[in-house]
Structures are given as C-alpha cells and as structure tokens.
Motif scaffolding. Structure first.
Motif, PDB file in Angstrom:
ATOM      1  N   GLY A 139     -29.683 -26.438 -22.048  1.00  2.00           N
ATOM      2  CA  GLY A 139     -28.669 -26.864 -22.998  1.00  2.00           C
ATOM      3  C   GLY A 139     -28.982 -28.230 -23.585  1.00  2.00           C
ATOM      4  N   SER A 140     -28.193 -28.640 -24.572  1.00  2.00           N
ATOM      5  CA  SER A 140     -28.435 -29.946 -25.183  1.00  2.00           C
ATOM      6  C   SER A 140     -27.276 -30.376 -26.056  1.00  2.00           C
ATOM      7  CB  SER A 140     -29.696 -29.914 -26.045  1.00  2.00           C
ATOM      8  OG  SER A 140     -29.465 -29.151 -27.213  1.00  2.00           O
ATOM      9  N   VAL A 141     -27.295 -31.677 -26.342  1.00  2.00           N
ATOM     10  CA  VAL A 141     -26.484 -32.193 -27.432  1.00  2.00           C
ATOM     11  C   VAL A 141     -27.314 -31.919 -28.680  1.00  2.00           C
ATOM     12  CG1 VAL A 141     -25.457 -34.272 -28.414  1.00  2.00           C
ATOM     13  CG2 VAL A 141     -25.549 -33.973 -25.930  1.00  2.00           C
ATOM     14  N   ARG A 142     -26.659 -31.517 -29.786  1.00  2.00           N
ATOM     15  CA  ARG A 142     -27.414 -31.132 -30.978  1.00  2.00           C
ATOM     16  C   ARG A 142     -27.563 -32.330 -31.931  1.00  2.00           C
ATOM     17  NH1 ARG A 142     -28.107 -26.857 -27.719  1.00  2.00           N
ATOM     18  NH2 ARG A 142     -26.284 -25.491 -27.609  1.00  2.00           N
ATOM     19  N   GLU A 143     -28.677 -32.304 -32.630  1.00  3.23           N
ATOM     20  CA  GLU A 143     -28.877 -33.361 -33.629  1.00  3.23           C
ATOM     21  C   GLU A 143     -27.791 -33.244 -34.687  1.00  3.23           C
ATOM     22  OE1 GLU A 143     -29.498 -36.398 -34.994  1.00  3.23           O
ATOM     23  OE2 GLU A 143     -31.256 -36.041 -33.711  1.00  3.23           O
ATOM     24  N   GLU A 183     -23.366 -18.426 -24.367  1.00  8.83           N
ATOM     25  CA  GLU A 183     -23.644 -19.745 -24.933  1.00  8.83           C
ATOM     26  C   GLU A 183     -22.374 -20.432 -25.424  1.00  8.83           C
ATOM     27  OE1 GLU A 183     -27.683 -19.711 -27.157  1.00  8.83           O
ATOM     28  OE2 GLU A 183     -26.825 -17.726 -27.422  1.00  8.83           O
ATOM     29  N   PRO A 184     -21.819 -21.350 -24.632  1.00  5.75           N
ATOM     30  CA  PRO A 184     -20.684 -22.137 -25.081  1.00  5.75           C
ATOM     31  C   PRO A 184     -21.171 -23.261 -26.002  1.00  5.75           C
ATOM     32  CG  PRO A 184     -21.273 -22.775 -22.857  1.00  5.75           C
ATOM     33  CD  PRO A 184     -22.173 -21.625 -23.222  1.00  5.75           C
ATOM     34  N   PRO A 239     -20.585 -35.209 -33.117  1.00  8.08           N
ATOM     35  CA  PRO A 239     -21.424 -34.973 -31.947  1.00  8.08           C
ATOM     36  C   PRO A 239     -20.971 -33.684 -31.273  1.00  8.08           C
ATOM     37  CG  PRO A 239     -19.907 -36.814 -31.574  1.00  8.08           C
ATOM     38  CD  PRO A 239     -19.803 -36.450 -33.015  1.00  8.08           C
ATOM     39  N   HIS A 240     -21.912 -32.821 -30.953  1.00  8.17           N
ATOM     40  CA  HIS A 240     -21.537 -31.550 -30.309  1.00  8.17           C
ATOM     41  C   HIS A 240     -22.719 -31.023 -29.518  1.00  8.17           C
ATOM     42  CE1 HIS A 240     -23.606 -30.264 -33.965  1.00  8.17           C
ATOM     43  NE2 HIS A 240     -23.772 -29.069 -33.408  1.00  8.17           N
ATOM     44  N   GLY A 241     -22.448 -30.086 -28.665  1.00  8.70           N
ATOM     45  CA  GLY A 241     -23.530 -29.536 -27.869  1.00  8.70           C
ATOM     46  C   GLY A 241     -23.084 -28.312 -27.114  1.00  8.70           C
ATOM     47  N   GLY A 242     -24.013 -27.717 -26.412  1.00  4.74           N
ATOM     48  CA  GLY A 242     -23.712 -26.511 -25.654  1.00  4.74           C
ATOM     49  C   GLY A 242     -24.902 -26.121 -24.809  1.00  4.74           C
ATOM     50  N   PHE A 243     -24.775 -24.962 -24.213  1.00  2.70           N
ATOM     51  CA  PHE A 243     -25.883 -24.486 -23.373  1.00  2.70           C
ATOM     52  C   PHE A 243     -25.879 -22.971 -23.298  1.00  2.70           C
ATOM     53  CE2 PHE A 243     -22.329 -25.530 -20.489  1.00  2.70           C
ATOM     54  CZ  PHE A 243     -22.173 -24.338 -19.784  1.00  2.70           C
ATOM     55  N   GLY A 244     -26.958 -22.432 -22.761  1.00  2.00           N
ATOM     56  CA  GLY A 244     -27.062 -20.988 -22.596  1.00  2.00           C
ATOM     57  C   GLY A 244     -27.349 -20.654 -21.150  1.00  2.00           C
ATOM     58  N   LEU A 245     -26.583 -19.700 -20.619  1.00  2.00           N
ATOM     59  CA  LEU A 245     -26.817 -19.260 -19.244  1.00  2.00           C
ATOM     60  C   LEU A 245     -27.295 -17.823 -19.269  1.00  2.00           C
ATOM     61  CD1 LEU A 245     -25.260 -19.730 -15.958  1.00  2.00           C
ATOM     62  CD2 LEU A 245     -24.645 -17.539 -16.916  1.00  2.00           C
ATOM     63  N   GLY A 246     -28.406 -17.568 -18.582  1.00  2.00           N
ATOM     64  CA  GLY A 246     -28.952 -16.223 -18.507  1.00  2.00           C
ATOM     65  C   GLY A 246     -28.236 -15.426 -17.437  1.00  2.00           C
ATOM     66  N   VAL A 247     -27.635 -14.312 -17.855  1.00  2.00           N
ATOM     67  CA  VAL A 247     -26.824 -13.530 -16.915  1.00  2.00           C
ATOM     68  C   VAL A 247     -27.671 -12.930 -15.794  1.00  2.00           C
ATOM     69  CG1 VAL A 247     -25.436 -11.428 -16.691  1.00  2.00           C
ATOM     70  CG2 VAL A 247     -24.987 -13.035 -18.534  1.00  2.00           C
ATOM     71  N   GLU A 248     -28.776 -12.286 -16.155  1.00  2.00           N
ATOM     72  CA  GLU A 248     -29.580 -11.620 -15.129  1.00  2.00           C
ATOM     73  C   GLU A 248     -30.157 -12.612 -14.127  1.00  2.00           C
ATOM     74  OE1 GLU A 248     -29.797 -11.044 -18.334  1.00  2.00           O
ATOM     75  OE2 GLU A 248     -28.892  -9.050 -18.413  1.00  2.00           O
ATOM     76  N   ARG A 249     -30.539 -13.777 -14.603  1.00  2.00           N
ATOM     77  CA  ARG A 249     -31.063 -14.785 -13.673  1.00  2.00           C
ATOM     78  C   ARG A 249     -29.966 -15.243 -12.720  1.00  2.00           C
ATOM     79  NH1 ARG A 249     -35.394 -18.698 -16.784  1.00  2.00           N
ATOM     80  NH2 ARG A 249     -36.896 -17.019 -17.173  1.00  2.00           N
ATOM     81  N   THR A 250     -28.762 -15.364 -13.253  1.00  2.00           N
ATOM     82  CA  THR A 250     -27.649 -15.765 -12.401  1.00  2.00           C
ATOM     83  C   THR A 250     -27.373 -14.682 -11.360  1.00  2.00           C
ATOM     84  OG1 THR A 250     -26.734 -16.952 -14.280  1.00  2.00           O
ATOM     85  CG2 THR A 250     -25.262 -16.571 -12.427  1.00  2.00           C
ATOM     86  N   VAL A 251     -27.412 -13.428 -11.802  1.00  2.00           N
ATOM     87  CA  VAL A 251     -27.195 -12.316 -10.874  1.00  2.00           C
ATOM     88  C   VAL A 251     -28.276 -12.338  -9.796  1.00  2.00           C
ATOM     89  CG1 VAL A 251     -27.082  -9.806 -10.636  1.00  2.00           C
ATOM     90  CG2 VAL A 251     -26.063 -10.897 -12.627  1.00  2.00           C
ATOM     91  N   THR A 287     -32.166 -11.575 -32.504  1.00  2.00           N
ATOM     92  CA  THR A 287     -31.768 -12.924 -32.142  1.00  2.00           C
ATOM     93  C   THR A 287     -32.375 -13.390 -30.815  1.00  2.00           C
ATOM     94  OG1 THR A 287     -29.883 -14.389 -31.784  1.00  2.00           O
ATOM     95  CG2 THR A 287     -29.657 -12.132 -30.975  1.00  2.00           C
ATOM     96  N   GLN A 288     -32.762 -14.659 -30.806  1.00  2.00           N
ATOM     97  CA  GLN A 288     -33.249 -15.284 -29.571  1.00  2.00           C
ATOM     98  C   GLN A 288     -32.159 -16.147 -28.972  1.00  2.00           C
ATOM     99  OE1 GLN A 288     -36.350 -17.400 -31.646  1.00  2.00           O
ATOM    100  NE2 GLN A 288     -37.849 -16.443 -30.291  1.00  2.00           N
ATOM    101  N   THR A 289     -31.145 -16.408 -29.781  1.00  2.00           N
ATOM    102  CA  THR A 289     -30.031 -17.249 -29.358  1.00  2.00           C
ATOM    103  C   THR A 289     -28.952 -17.189 -30.424  1.00  2.00           C
ATOM    104  OG1 THR A 289     -29.324 -19.538 -29.035  1.00  2.00           O
ATOM    105  CG2 THR A 289     -31.283 -19.226 -30.342  1.00  2.00           C
TER     106      THR A 289
END
Length: 503
Positions: A430-434, A227-228, A467-479, A185-187
RNA sequence: UCCCCGAUAGCUCAACUGGUAGAGCGAGCGGCUGUUAACCGCUAGGUUGUAGGUUCGAGUCCUACUCGGGGAGCCA
C-alpha cells in the motif's frame, strides 16, 4: 421421503434424542457383519451413522453395505452424543433412501498427488481439507466486507477491462476489445482513488489478473484482492487501518472456524498473536538488518537447525528402512512405507532450504540500498518476527509511479508492505498516493506510460487534490497464511496458475 | 526464462550394481456387533509418458520430446 424434519449435521447438537433426517453424500464407510458405520457429509459437517442389522430391513442393510463412496442419500435416525464419533454426535439409523448410487469415485480416502487432485478439482472440493479451507475463506471474505462496511467505507465496483496499468506493464493480460487492445485489471486502485474523492472512504473487491511468469507457491494469475482507499489519510493512518483490518480478520476466523483450524492442524495460538500493534520497520532499517551481523547470525543459526533437522530425518528414515526389511505384517509395512514417503518429502524440503540458505545469506549481505526487497529478503525479515511486520519508505525507483515521495526525504516513497510472520511473506502492499499534479505527471512520463490514458487520473490532482492513500490485500495469500496451507492454489476453488488451468 | 527432480496397475508407491514387473488402497466376492485412512481371506487389474539408441537382455543406461513437481527472479 420423510422431508418434514430435515436437519443439517451442524444442527445435530440441538437434536439429541430426536429422530431426524439428514441428506448428504457417503464420505466413507466401514462395515462388519452386523453393523455398519457410514460417514455422511452434507456440506455443514460430517456425521457417523450407525446401521445395525437388527434395526433395519435386511435388503436395506445389504444395499447400504455395497453403497459406493459419494453416493447421495437421505438417512433417518435418532441423534446420540458419542465421543467416539466425528463431531461428537452420531445417528442410530432406522431408515435410509438412496438418492443416487455411485461407483468408482476416483478420489479415495488415501493419499493422492497434486496433479491428480487438480485434475479432479470439481470433486476434490468435497474433501475435508478443501472444505475446511473453503469455510475459512468464506469467513475471511465476510470479515473483509464487514470490516469496511461497518467502518463507513463504500463499496465501489471497479472495471475488470481497463486501459490503465497500475503495476508492471509486462504482467498484463491483453483483451481484444472490438479490435483495440485493452487488458484485464491488475488493480482497481486508480479507479477507487477517483471514488474516494466522492465518498471519502471506499473499497473495491474483486478478481485481479497478473500475467507474471511466476510458478511459485505464492502466485496465481487470477486472484482476489480487496483495496481500500481513503481521502485525507497519512502513512501512519494507513498502517493503523491495515493492522486493525488484518487483526479483525484473524479474530473472526478464530471465532468462527475453530473446528476447521483444528482439522487443518493449525495452532490457534499463532492466530491469537495477530493483534495491533504490528512491528514497524523502514526500508532503510531493513537494509541495515539484512547486511548486518544480526542477519548473518540468524541465517547461520537457521542453517545449523536445518542441518540438525536433516540429520534427524535421515536417521529416522534409515531406521524405518531397516524395519521395513524385517518380519512384519503387510499393513505394518505399508504404514512404514507411507511414513517414509512423508519423511522423504520433508527431507527434500529441508534440503532445498539448506541449499538456499547460503544464497539467501549472500543476497542479504550484498543488499544494496535502492533495490526492491527480494523474496528471500522478505522471508528473512518475516522469519525474524512472530507478528506481522510493516516495512515502509521504500526507494522510489523500486516502486510504482503513483506513490507519493516523502517530502522530508526525496529518495523514498510513503509506502508500506505488510509481511506475514514466520516466513510467510507479503500479504499487503500500500501507499500514500502522489497528490501533486506536476510531480505525478513527471512520474508517468518517467515510467514511459501514455499520458493520454492517465488524463482522468491526473484530473483528480487538478480538482481538489487531497492527501490520500490505500492498500491491497491478497485474499488467497491471507487464506494460505491463516490456514498454514503451503500452496496458494489450494486457497481458491478453481485456481488459475501460470500456463495451467485445470478446470 | 533459468536450475534441480520426477513419470511403473484407476490412485499412492516398490523393484540392490541392467536379468521373469510387485504391494497397499480402490473395484468385485466372502468373513467379522463399535469401526476411526477399520481389519482378515480370495479375484480381476500392466505395450513401465512418447520416439529413437546402447546391449544377448532395458522399468533401470544414453539422446530428444511431452507432461508434472520444487526452486530462482517478480509480485498481492
């Protein structure tokens, strides 16, 4: 073994004046004829243990004296508060038991190269620096889970082996799945979208795999991403969620990891600044900034500063080199030599930045609306700000197929990237999804993806699309960002780098 | 994939234009009652990444390869 009153180093402050027994490893030791200083680590901290010859058996004294680094032992003594000690408390030793003596521990308390340390990662994890980063990573991951759990999000575990591609097709790791080619998986986004239609607010949190040919300090091929995904949310709602989320994490680190931040040399003032609202810029605005006078001035000034810095470094190096040839004690020469190595490496970094500056200036000046922001462009924007920056409304050509086009401005999508300040760069996308069936179908075709694999994903637009959306946060980058660690590979216990796995 | 840099003792690094390979740390031994990467003395430790080449002579110059670091593109 006197185990009844076993204590952890972190609890010493509550045990001043009492006799306790610590179990741990010998981190470092200094000895003289009649007194020894043993630094013990036990996973919760460091403690200096004082062994006085007069207070223990002669045999024990001499055994402790020749005990190698990282030997394991239990040690009993009385707790004292003492300013001179690491952590502020120390142990006056009355007895000790060697659990397992060690000789020739490969990692000494002196400096080592990256390759050597990565080859010894299984042992390097015991070092102060890795320990501090590990503790902070733990806080961050705990904060991530708590933020979502406490805000009504449901955890969904999305599959690691998938048939759908969320991002770029070229960065897929292929898996031979009983003869048919699937990939890692990439996401978890596509799956988590489906779950959002059941629970409303969900998140997934797990490892992510991208076979990007990126040998940089910002890339791993295996990294952790949270990814929420939220039903009935618009772009503004997502931005608000993201800034509250990131601020919550930073506050948690500040609260729980003061001493680790200090050991790592992180200025906590920079973390204190991470509070809503973050800056909000549209892609179009960023394009204007990049091609405008502001960026030219900014980069020109930065170049000046870098050149000054270079000059200062060179002067300092020349001075030290001169000193080195003079009449000095050996240890003074060594100290200078160590300092020189440090300065030369900093100089190398400054040189690289000086070299890159005009290239970045050129890239920025020639920036064309429609292209994705390059790494250098992100860096420029991020360097111009002292707080995280949202960049929104990218051109749709530059972004993934599932992003919703802005109905008011067809050329752009309702997406955002969050850039960490001071040049750190992207930590969230992140984005709002189509949510329109026909538009999504068209996009899938446009991207050359096999529609059959996305039937289920399209179904979400067929049965009660919202309408819905979300985003992904990279843990290692945050660290890496919060610990001011230069390289992402230090931010996960066992990093997977492009073409390179050590342990 | 492309560009730049590097490889010398277990580790981190020295060795001016080619001329006998050297320190510190670590290891071993000895000394020192408050050390903070402790300090002081002694000892052991090397086919200079690999394969060729140039030279009276190569750690140093040339070529190829291997490995590592940094940067670019792309991304979280």
């Amino acid at each position: 073994m006197p185990n009844s009153n076993k204590t952890y180093i972190a609890e010493l402050k509550n045990n001043v004046g009492r006799q306790v027994t610590l179990s741990g490893w010998l981190y470092n030791s200094r000895a003289s004829g009649k007194i020894q200083f043993l630094i013990i680590r036990d996973g919760t901290g460091l403690c200096q243990c004082i062994v006085e010859k007069a207070k223990v058996a002669d045999e024990l004294f001499s055994r402790l004296k020749r005990l190698g680094q990282e030997s394991s032992l239990t040690i009993t003594g009385t707790v004292r508060a003492d300013e001179r000690s690491v952590g502020g408390y120390e142990l006056t030793v009355t007895d000790a038991k060697i659990v397992s003596p060690t000789t020739d521990y490969p990692i000494t308390p002196k400096s080592h190269g990256t390759d050597f340390l990565l080859k010894h990662r299984h042992l390097h994890l015991r070092s102060q620096r890795q320990w501090c980063i590990g503790k902070i990573r733990h806080t961050i991951i705990d904060a991530i889970r708590r933020f979502f759990n406490d805000n009504g999000f449901i955890l969904i575990d999305t599959p690691i082996i998938t048939a759908t591609a969320g991002e770029d097709l070229q960065s897929l790791f292929e898996v031979d799945y009983f003869g048919s080619p699937l990939h890692l998986t990439q996401t978890g986004q596509l799956h988590v979208e489906s779950a959002a239609m059941s629970f409303g607010k969900v998140y997934c949190f797990g490892p992510t795999f991208r076979a990007e040919k990126s040998k940089t300090r910002r890339h791993l091929t295996e990294f952790w991403m949270v990814e929420p995904e939220v039903a009935f949310i618009d772009l503004d709602g997502l931005l608000e969620l993201a800034e509250n989320f990131v601020s919550f994490i930073a506050a948690d680190v500040l609260q729980n990891n003061k001493s680790q931040l200090e050991t790592l040399g992180v200025d906590s003032a920079t973390l204190e600044k991470i509070k809503p609202p973050f800056y909000r810029l549209t892609y179009t605005k960023v394009a204007d900034i990049l091609t405008g006078q502001k960026t030219r001035d900014f980069l020109a000034q930065q170049l000046e500063e870098l050149k000054n810095q270079k000059q200062q470094l060179e002067t300092k190096i020349a001075e030290l080199e001169k000193q080195q040839t003079g009449q000095l004690k050996q240890w003074q020469k060594d100290k200078i030599a160590a300092e020189l190595i440090e300065l030369r490496s900093t100089l190398g970094e400054v040189d690289t930045r000086i070299e890159n500056n005009p290239k970045h200036a050129k890239l920025a000046a020639e920036f064309q609306w429609g292209k994705d922001l390059g790494g250098s462009d992100e860096t420029i924007i991020s360097q111009m700000h002292d707080k995280p920056v949202f960049v929104t409304h990218y051109p749709k050509e530059a972004k993934a197929f599932y992003m919703k086009t802005d109905r008011d401005e067809e050329g752009v999508v309702l997406n955002f990237d969050l850039l960490a300040p001071a040049g750190f760069g992207e930590i969230i996308g992140g984005s709002v999804r189509e949510d329109d069936y026909d538009l999504l179908l068209a996009r899938i075709a446009e991207y050359g993806l096999d529609v059959e694999n996305y039937r289920w994903y399209l179904d979400l637009r067929k049965y009660g699309s919202v309408p819905h959306g979300g985003f992904g946060l990279g843990v290692e980058r945050t660290v890496a960002w919060l610990t001011a660690e230069k390289h992402i590979r230090q931010c996960i216990a066992f990093p997977r780098l492009m073409d390179k796995i050590y342990i």
